[in-house]
Design a protein around this motif. Structure first.
Motif, PDB file in Angstrom:
ATOM      1  N   ARG A 145       3.209  15.474   2.168  1.00  0.00           N
ATOM      2  CA  ARG A 145       2.750  14.496   1.189  1.00  0.00           C
ATOM      3  C   ARG A 145       1.993  13.348   1.882  1.00  0.00           C
ATOM      4  N   SER A 146       2.587  12.893   3.011  1.00  0.00           N
ATOM      5  CA  SER A 146       1.975  11.771   3.725  1.00  0.00           C
ATOM      6  C   SER A 146       0.598  12.153   4.260  1.00  0.00           C
ATOM      7  N   ARG A 147       0.486  13.398   4.766  1.00  0.00           N
ATOM      8  CA  ARG A 147      -0.813  13.853   5.295  1.00  0.00           C
ATOM      9  C   ARG A 147      -1.860  13.895   4.198  1.00  0.00           C
ATOM     10  N   THR A 149      -1.617   6.981   8.451  1.00  0.00           N
ATOM     11  CA  THR A 149      -1.697   7.170   9.904  1.00  0.00           C
ATOM     12  C   THR A 149      -0.310   7.349  10.519  1.00  0.00           C
ATOM     13  N   GLY A 150       0.735   7.024   9.753  1.00  0.00           N
ATOM     14  CA  GLY A 150       2.100   7.128  10.285  1.00  0.00           C
ATOM     15  C   GLY A 150       2.460   5.923  11.140  1.00  0.00           C
ATOM     16  N   LEU A 151       1.603   4.888  11.129  1.00  0.00           N
ATOM     17  CA  LEU A 151       1.860   3.721  11.979  1.00  0.00           C
ATOM     18  C   LEU A 151       2.145   2.452  11.180  1.00  0.00           C
ATOM     19  N   GLY A 152       1.977   2.533   9.858  1.00  0.00           N
ATOM     20  CA  GLY A 152       2.106   1.338   9.012  1.00  0.00           C
ATOM     21  C   GLY A 152       3.448   0.634   9.163  1.00  0.00           C
ATOM     22  N   LEU A 153       4.532   1.382   9.072  1.00  0.00           N
ATOM     23  CA  LEU A 153       5.856   0.744   9.144  1.00  0.00           C
ATOM     24  C   LEU A 153       6.183   0.273  10.567  1.00  0.00           C
ATOM     25  N   ALA A 154       5.647   1.010  11.574  1.00  0.00           N
ATOM     26  CA  ALA A 154       5.878   0.571  12.962  1.00  0.00           C
ATOM     27  C   ALA A 154       5.208  -0.790  13.170  1.00  0.00           C
ATOM     28  N   ILE A 155       4.036  -0.968  12.592  1.00  0.00           N
ATOM     29  CA  ILE A 155       3.326  -2.264  12.703  1.00  0.00           C
ATOM     30  C   ILE A 155       4.129  -3.352  11.982  1.00  0.00           C
ATOM     31  N   ARG A 174       7.512  10.511   9.701  1.00  0.00           N
ATOM     32  CA  ARG A 174       7.228  10.642   8.268  1.00  0.00           C
ATOM     33  C   ARG A 174       8.397  11.310   7.572  1.00  0.00           C
ATOM     34  N   ALA A 175       8.734  10.772   6.397  1.00  0.00           N
ATOM     35  CA  ALA A 175       9.843  11.355   5.641  1.00  0.00           C
ATOM     36  C   ALA A 175       9.351  12.646   4.987  1.00  0.00           C
ATOM     37  N   ASP A 176       8.139  12.610   4.487  1.00  0.00           N
ATOM     38  CA  ASP A 176       7.609  13.770   3.794  1.00  0.00           C
ATOM     39  C   ASP A 176       6.249  14.084   4.410  1.00  0.00           C
ATOM     40  N   ARG A 177       6.269  14.963   5.432  1.00  0.00           N
ATOM     41  CA  ARG A 177       5.062  15.197   6.230  1.00  0.00           C
ATOM     42  C   ARG A 177       3.863  15.616   5.392  1.00  0.00           C
ATOM     43  N   SER A 221      10.049  -3.570  -3.939  1.00  0.00           N
ATOM     44  CA  SER A 221      10.736  -2.366  -4.443  1.00  0.00           C
ATOM     45  C   SER A 221       9.795  -1.533  -5.290  1.00  0.00           C
ATOM     46  N   ASP A 222       9.958  -0.215  -5.172  1.00  0.00           N
ATOM     47  CA  ASP A 222       9.196   0.674  -6.066  1.00  0.00           C
ATOM     48  C   ASP A 222      10.155   1.640  -6.733  1.00  0.00           C
ATOM     49  N   ASP A 223       9.647   2.313  -7.770  1.00  0.00           N
ATOM     50  CA  ASP A 223      10.496   3.305  -8.452  1.00  0.00           C
ATOM     51  C   ASP A 223       9.940   4.696  -8.179  1.00  0.00           C
ATOM     52  N   GLY A 224       9.460   4.855  -6.913  1.00  0.00           N
ATOM     53  CA  GLY A 224       8.857   6.131  -6.495  1.00  0.00           C
ATOM     54  C   GLY A 224       9.894   7.181  -6.130  1.00  0.00           C
ATOM     55  N   PRO A 225       9.466   8.168  -5.293  1.00  0.00           N
ATOM     56  CA  PRO A 225      10.347   9.316  -4.995  1.00  0.00           C
ATOM     57  C   PRO A 225      11.540   8.963  -4.101  1.00  0.00           C
ATOM     58  N   GLY A 226      11.465   7.820  -3.408  1.00  0.00           N
ATOM     59  CA  GLY A 226      12.564   7.451  -2.502  1.00  0.00           C
ATOM     60  C   GLY A 226      12.496   8.226  -1.197  1.00  0.00           C
ATOM     61  N   SER A 237      13.190   0.194  -1.366  1.00  0.00           N
ATOM     62  CA  SER A 237      13.006  -1.248  -1.225  1.00  0.00           C
ATOM     63  C   SER A 237      12.884  -1.568   0.247  1.00  0.00           C
ATOM     64  N   PHE A 238      11.762  -2.175   0.616  1.00  0.00           N
ATOM     65  CA  PHE A 238      11.561  -2.621   1.999  1.00  0.00           C
ATOM     66  C   PHE A 238      11.648  -4.139   2.004  1.00  0.00           C
ATOM     67  N   GLY A 239      12.509  -4.698   2.862  1.00  0.00           N
ATOM     68  CA  GLY A 239      12.676  -6.151   2.863  1.00  0.00           C
ATOM     69  C   GLY A 239      12.626  -6.721   4.264  1.00  0.00           C
ATOM     70  N   GLU A 298       0.839  -1.206   0.000  1.00  0.00           N
ATOM     71  CA  GLU A 298       0.000   0.000   0.000  1.00  0.00           C
ATOM     72  C   GLU A 298       0.874   1.257   0.000  1.00  0.00           C
ATOM     73  N   ASN A 299       1.944   1.237   0.805  1.00  0.00           N
ATOM     74  CA  ASN A 299       2.867   2.381   0.815  1.00  0.00           C
ATOM     75  C   ASN A 299       3.494   2.589  -0.554  1.00  0.00           C
ATOM     76  N   ALA A 300       3.940   1.470  -1.167  1.00  0.00           N
ATOM     77  CA  ALA A 300       4.588   1.581  -2.481  1.00  0.00           C
ATOM     78  C   ALA A 300       3.599   2.156  -3.504  1.00  0.00           C
ATOM     79  N   LEU A 301       2.317   1.806  -3.367  1.00  0.00           N
ATOM     80  CA  LEU A 301       1.307   2.341  -4.291  1.00  0.00           C
ATOM     81  C   LEU A 301       0.995   3.807  -3.977  1.00  0.00           C
ATOM     82  N   LYS A 302       0.936   4.118  -2.662  1.00  0.00           N
ATOM     83  CA  LYS A 302       0.588   5.488  -2.250  1.00  0.00           C
ATOM     84  C   LYS A 302       1.671   6.471  -2.656  1.00  0.00           C
ATOM     85  N   TYR A 303       2.922   6.076  -2.348  1.00  0.00           N
ATOM     86  CA  TYR A 303       4.019   7.023  -2.562  1.00  0.00           C
ATOM     87  C   TYR A 303       4.680   6.861  -3.934  1.00  0.00           C
ATOM     88  N   GLY A 304       4.454   5.703  -4.591  1.00  0.00           N
ATOM     89  CA  GLY A 304       5.097   5.458  -5.883  1.00  0.00           C
ATOM     90  C   GLY A 304       4.609   6.414  -6.969  1.00  0.00           C
TER      91      GLY A 304
HETATM   92  P1  ADP Z   1       2.117   6.515   6.599  1.00  0.00           P
HETATM   93  O1  ADP Z   1       0.809   6.168   7.144  1.00  0.00           O
HETATM   94  O2  ADP Z   1       2.460   7.965   6.738  1.00  0.00           O
HETATM   95  O3  ADP Z   1       2.326   5.977   5.227  1.00  0.00           O
HETATM   96  P2  ADP Z   1       4.121   4.588   7.395  1.00  0.00           P
HETATM   97  O4  ADP Z   1       4.599   4.190   8.745  1.00  0.00           O
HETATM   98  O5  ADP Z   1       3.539   3.518   6.545  1.00  0.00           O
HETATM   99  O6  ADP Z   1       3.115   5.791   7.610  1.00  0.00           O
HETATM  100  O7  ADP Z   1       5.339   5.241   6.621  1.00  0.00           O
HETATM  101  C1  ADP Z   1       6.131   6.213   7.266  1.00  0.00           C
HETATM  102  C2  ADP Z   1       6.701   7.197   6.251  1.00  0.00           C
HETATM  103  O8  ADP Z   1       7.648   6.536   5.420  1.00  0.00           O
HETATM  104  C3  ADP Z   1       5.666   7.756   5.293  1.00  0.00           C
HETATM  105  O9  ADP Z   1       5.019   8.877   5.825  1.00  0.00           O
HETATM  106  C4  ADP Z   1       6.531   8.107   4.086  1.00  0.00           C
HETATM  107  O10 ADP Z   1       7.097   9.388   4.270  1.00  0.00           O
HETATM  108  C5  ADP Z   1       7.658   7.081   4.123  1.00  0.00           C
HETATM  109  N1  ADP Z   1       7.461   5.951   3.175  1.00  0.00           N
HETATM  110  C6  ADP Z   1       6.982   4.730   3.485  1.00  0.00           C
HETATM  111  N2  ADP Z   1       6.991   3.934   2.401  1.00  0.00           N
HETATM  112  C7  ADP Z   1       7.479   4.671   1.385  1.00  0.00           C
HETATM  113  C8  ADP Z   1       7.746   4.408  -0.009  1.00  0.00           C
HETATM  114  N3  ADP Z   1       7.489   3.231  -0.545  1.00  0.00           N
HETATM  115  N4  ADP Z   1       8.276   5.424  -0.730  1.00  0.00           N
HETATM  116  C9  ADP Z   1       8.537   6.629  -0.172  1.00  0.00           C
HETATM  117  N5  ADP Z   1       8.303   6.940   1.112  1.00  0.00           N
HETATM  118  C10 ADP Z   1       7.792   5.974   1.894  1.00  0.00           C
END
Ligand code: ADP
Length: 358
Positions: free
Chosen positions: A305-307, A312-318, A300-303, A280-285, A341-343, A251-257
């Motif tokens: 954009r993510s908002r 929720t900012g909790l996806g990766l923590a989960i 959040r890397a990009d506040r 892996s995605d070819d998104g903004p990185g 790339s998340f592995g 979902e993150n790769a689709l959202k941010y890609g």
């Molecule tokens: P969010 O709900 O904000 O997506 P996550 O915990 O899933 O929260 O991700 C934390 C942050 O990591 C995101 O806000 C985004 O900035 C960055 N991020 C996560 N996955 C990607 C990705 N595939 N490409 C670029 N940025 C990503």
């Protein structure tokens, strides 16, 4: 260590040395006044025995009673049989230096405990601040739309359904946040057991790809498997939780890609006990400065954009919690402008385990 090393004197040794000194002095004085050979010996023996016992008794009573109190305090428990034995037999043998080392050790332990408590307190404060911040945005937005509707916009067909649908989106966001928070707190408290079973990891990825087909089509993003990694790999893990990990990462790769881009999943056999799965995605990185903290809650890397995207900012923590609950590791590689790339690793099925709860 010399015998007269005052730091390491035990009460017994201290009493012995003092008694010896007093007895020698008395013997010399006696020799001076009664130059008969046995008199100084009798006086010395008598003085030695009495001084030794008086000194030892006094030390025990006044100093070691106090030290015993210190030990009772630092152990903080009512003396067990073992501790009583320690107080009566081992403690009196301890040198002042050893007692001082024990107290220093205790003080250091306490300092560490206080440091941990302070860190936890800081963590708790930050968490509450972040949570309040996360809740504020959708709540204020709902409040704004409802107030505007009540203020007359309800009768304006040009905006009323749009405002209602926007309020509804903010409510959805609140619900997602509460769901994620509930999940993360359950994972943290260890209330959700890991129920391992064997399954083919590529089939699970395929299931998740299918769930996201519509979203992928909308963003014109291709969902692919890395060439050469299609050979089915049977893993041993909690299928539902690993599905959640895949959902969050895809979902993150689709959202941010980037629109028109692609997402590729590779499943590699690392050794004869583990696989490594990478999405892996070819998104903004993600900038290097964010990588170390990207798995923290609400980071959040990009506040902005993510908002706007509505995370929720909790996806990766989960994701991190689930992978670590399997005693495996998760990692990220990313470069701005190139992609991310998340592995994570998983245990390979070895064929003799069955379904296991941990
Ligand atoms: P969010 O709900 O904000 O997506 P996550 O915990 O899933 O929260 O991700 C934390 C942050 O990591 C995101 O806000 C985004 O900035 C960055 N991020 C996560 N996955 C990607 C990705 N595939 N490409 C670029 N940025 C990503």
């Amino acid at each position: 260590m010399s015998v007269l090393d005052t730091k390491n004197l035990s009460p017994r040794l201290l009493s012995f040395i003092t008694a010896l000194l007093v007895a020698t002095a008395n013997a010399l004085i006696t020799l001076f006044f009664h130059p008969v050979w046995y008199m100084p010996l009798i006086v010395a023996a008598f003085t030695f025995i009495t001084t030794y016992w008086i000194y030892y008794y006094t030390l025990q009573r006044f100093i070691y009673r106090k030290i015993k109190l210190i030990y009772k305090f630092i152990y903080q428990t009512k003396a067990t049989r073992k501790e009583e034995f320690f107080y009566n037999n081992i403690l009196p043998q301890k040198s002042i230096q050893e007692v001082s080392e024990d107290v220093e050790k205790w003080a250091l332990q306490r300092k560490n405990e206080i440091d941990i408590l302070r860190d936890n307190e800081q963590f708790r404060k930050e968490f509450l601040m972040n949570l309040a911040h996360e809740l504020r945005t959708p709540i204020f937005s709902i409040q704004g739309y409802v107030d505007t509707l009540l203020g007359g916009a309800l009768d304006d067909p040009a905006v009323n359904s749009k405002f209602l649908s926007n309020a509804s989106k903010s409510i959805d966001r609140l619900v997602r946040l509460v769901d994620d928070l509930g999940q993360i707190s359950k994972l943290e408290s260890g209330k959700i057991p890991i129920i391992q079973e064997s399954f083919i990891i590529q089939e699970l990825v395929k299931d998740v790809y299918e769930e996201f087909l519509l979203m992928a089509r909308e963003r014109n993003i291709q969902l692919l498997f890395k060439k050469g990694t299609e050979r089915p790999l049977q893993v041993y893990a909690d299928k539902q939780k690993i599905k959640q990990v895949l959902v969050n990462l895809i979902e993150n790769a689709l959202k941010y890609g980037n629109e028109g881009g692609s997402i590729t999943t590779g499943c590699y056999e690392m050794d004869d006990r583990h696989i490594y799965l990478e999405i892996s995605d070819d998104g903004p990185g993600i900038g290097e400065e964010h990588l170390a903290r990207i798995f923290e809650r609400f980071y959040r890397a990009d506040r902005s954009r993510s908002r706007t995207i509505g995370g929720t900012g909790l996806g990766l923590a989960i994701v991190k919690h689930i992978v670590e609950a399997h005693n495996q590791t998760v990692n990220v590689r990313s470069k701005p402008g190139v992609g991310s790339s998340f592995g994570f690793t998983l245990e390979l099925w070895s064929g003799d385990k069955g379904t296991k709860e941990s």
